[in-house]
Design a protein around this motif. Sequence first.
Motif, mmCIF file in Angstrom:
data_model
loop_
_atom_site.group_PDB
_atom_site.id
_atom_site.type_symbol
_atom_site.label_atom_id
_atom_site.label_comp_id
_atom_site.label_asym_id
_atom_site.label_seq_id
_atom_site.Cartn_x
_atom_site.Cartn_y
_atom_site.Cartn_z
ATOM 1 N N ARG A 1 6.776 0.195 4.404
ATOM 2 C CA ARG A 1 5.814 -0.770 4.961
ATOM 3 C C ARG A 1 6.157 -1.105 6.418
ATOM 4 O O ARG A 1 5.260 -1.311 7.234
ATOM 5 C CB ARG A 1 5.767 -2.034 4.094
ATOM 6 C CG ARG A 1 5.185 -1.738 2.718
ATOM 7 C CD ARG A 1 4.963 -2.997 1.904
ATOM 8 N NE ARG A 1 4.590 -2.650 0.536
ATOM 9 C CZ ARG A 1 4.175 -3.519 -0.374
ATOM 10 N NH1 ARG A 1 4.078 -4.801 -0.073
ATOM 11 N NH2 ARG A 1 3.855 -3.117 -1.598
ATOM 12 N N ASN B 1 4.261 -3.108 9.292
ATOM 13 C CA ASN B 1 4.235 -4.435 8.672
ATOM 14 C C ASN B 1 5.315 -5.296 9.343
ATOM 15 O O ASN B 1 6.491 -4.924 9.349
ATOM 16 C CB ASN B 1 4.506 -4.306 7.160
ATOM 17 C CG ASN B 1 4.436 -5.638 6.441
ATOM 18 O OD1 ASN B 1 4.849 -6.651 6.961
ATOM 19 N ND2 ASN B 1 3.901 -5.624 5.239
ATOM 20 N N ASP C 1 7.591 -9.150 1.079
ATOM 21 C CA ASP C 1 6.515 -8.839 2.025
ATOM 22 C C ASP C 1 5.620 -10.076 2.096
ATOM 23 O O ASP C 1 4.843 -10.364 1.181
ATOM 24 C CB ASP C 1 5.729 -7.607 1.539
ATOM 25 C CG ASP C 1 4.606 -7.250 2.518
ATOM 26 O OD1 ASP C 1 4.380 -8.020 3.478
ATOM 27 O OD2 ASP C 1 3.957 -6.207 2.313
ATOM 28 N N ASP D 1 3.133 -10.625 4.016
ATOM 29 C CA ASP D 1 1.806 -10.375 4.588
ATOM 30 C C ASP D 1 0.715 -10.591 3.535
ATOM 31 O O ASP D 1 -0.006 -9.664 3.168
ATOM 32 C CB ASP D 1 1.753 -8.953 5.155
ATOM 33 C CG ASP D 1 0.516 -8.747 6.014
ATOM 34 O OD1 ASP D 1 -0.164 -9.739 6.344
ATOM 35 O OD2 ASP D 1 0.230 -7.573 6.355
ATOM 36 N N ARG E 1 3.970 -17.049 7.228
ATOM 37 C CA ARG E 1 4.024 -15.779 7.957
ATOM 38 C C ARG E 1 3.649 -15.962 9.426
ATOM 39 O O ARG E 1 3.908 -15.088 10.256
ATOM 40 C CB ARG E 1 3.109 -14.725 7.313
ATOM 41 C CG ARG E 1 1.613 -14.950 7.531
ATOM 42 C CD ARG E 1 0.812 -13.973 6.676
ATOM 43 N NE ARG E 1 -0.627 -14.010 6.895
ATOM 44 C CZ ARG E 1 -1.460 -14.923 6.397
ATOM 45 N NH1 ARG E 1 -0.979 -15.916 5.669
ATOM 46 N NH2 ARG E 1 -2.753 -14.849 6.641
#
Length: 166
Positions: free
Chosen positions: A58, A63, A76, A78, A85
């Motif tokens: 990623r 990312n 993650d 996102d 974030r």
Amino acid sequence: MAGKKTAGPSPEQSREMIEFRDSGIHGMGGFARCEIKRGEKLIEYVGEKITKAEAALRIEADNRFIFTLDDETDVDGDVEWNPARFLNHSCEPNAVAEIIRGRIWVRALRRIRPGEEITYNYSYGFDGHEEHPCLCGSGKCVGYMVAEEFFPKVRRKRRKQAMAKA
Ligand SMILES: C[S@@+](CC[C@H](N)C(=O)[O-])C[C@H]1O[C@@H](n2cnc3c(N)ncnc32)[C@H](O)[C@@H]1O
Ligand SMILES: [Zn+2]
């Protein structure tokens, strides 16, 4: 569990403390809506738990929201349910992201006044730092988004580069 003490603010409480809007540092950022006490937990960094191998893929696909949780797992962030974030990096941050019992919490390092942008040091490593230029604008900015332990190394490297150019 009924009666269990909460580890930190709920998402609703975090939204009451932090406004997310355009930042002078980069894109969107988070700004204090009220005075925040030193040591106070502000928001949890949540997301999808993934393996290191998946995280590497990623990151390769650009990312910018992968957070290291432990030796096996990354998060993650996102995902739309993770407003944390949007918090930007600073070389002179007023908050820190800490792992407490397997959860990532952003906590105030000092008193934060209403309107201040909430930042933490992303703690990136030295390798490949030139891919992460920093625009935090603080007087202590080292020019790259690296962990504080690498500040002297980055400064030495930049001095050498400047001398070589002169
Ligand atoms: C987790 S996002 C932060 C939210 C970002 N501002 C946005 O609107 O998507 C991380 C990315 O924001 C940018 N960023 C965060 N702090 C920065 C800083 N101090 N200087 C330059 N870029 C920064 C970098 O592109 C980084 O990869
Ligand atoms: Zn900086």
